[in-house]
Design a protein around this motif. Sequence first.
Motif, short mmCIF file in Angstrom:
data_model
loop_
_atom_site.label_atom_id
_atom_site.label_comp_id
_atom_site.label_asym_id
_atom_site.label_seq_id
_atom_site.Cartn_x
_atom_site.Cartn_y
_atom_site.Cartn_z
N GLN A 60 21.75 -14.58 -35.20
CA GLN A 60 22.11 -14.29 -33.81
C GLN A 60 21.73 -12.87 -33.44
O GLN A 60 21.22 -12.62 -32.35
N ALA A 61 21.95 -11.92 -34.35
CA ALA A 61 21.57 -10.53 -34.08
C ALA A 61 20.06 -10.40 -33.89
O ALA A 61 19.59 -9.69 -32.99
N ALA A 62 19.29 -11.10 -34.72
CA ALA A 62 17.83 -11.07 -34.59
C ALA A 62 17.39 -11.68 -33.25
O ALA A 62 16.51 -11.15 -32.57
N ALA A 63 18.03 -12.78 -32.86
CA ALA A 63 17.71 -13.43 -31.58
C ALA A 63 18.07 -12.51 -30.41
O ALA A 63 17.31 -12.39 -29.44
N ASP A 64 19.22 -11.85 -30.50
CA ASP A 64 19.62 -10.92 -29.44
C ASP A 64 18.64 -9.76 -29.33
O ASP A 64 18.30 -9.33 -28.22
N THR A 65 18.18 -9.27 -30.46
CA THR A 65 17.21 -8.17 -30.47
C THR A 65 15.91 -8.60 -29.80
O THR A 65 15.36 -7.87 -28.97
N ARG A 66 15.44 -9.80 -30.14
CA ARG A 66 14.22 -10.32 -29.49
C ARG A 66 14.41 -10.44 -27.98
O ARG A 66 13.54 -10.05 -27.20
N ASP A 67 15.57 -10.96 -27.58
CA ASP A 67 15.84 -11.12 -26.14
C ASP A 67 15.85 -9.77 -25.43
O ASP A 67 15.31 -9.64 -24.33
#
Length: 84
Positions: A60-67
């Motif tokens: 989730q943290a990686a996805a948030d960073t990408r977003d």
Amino acid sequence: MNYALIQDGVVTNLLWLYPANAHDFPDAVPVGDVPAAIGDTWDGEHFYRGGKRVLTPAEQAAADTRDMRDALALLGVSPEGGEG
């Protein structure tokens, strides 16, 4: 280790099991770091909530960073700071 009890592809309960005893619960699936909850679905590989895959905190943290990087790029700001 945390396990999810699955019935007809739906999480019906969560429990903690000693891995050596997991065979006593044939419908139990280890959840690992996934924050699965009662009512989530299981496709045999991943858990889903509301049609979206339930991610581990790290995923989730990686996805948030990408977003956030994508949002900054739309605004013309580079991730390193300043305008692109």
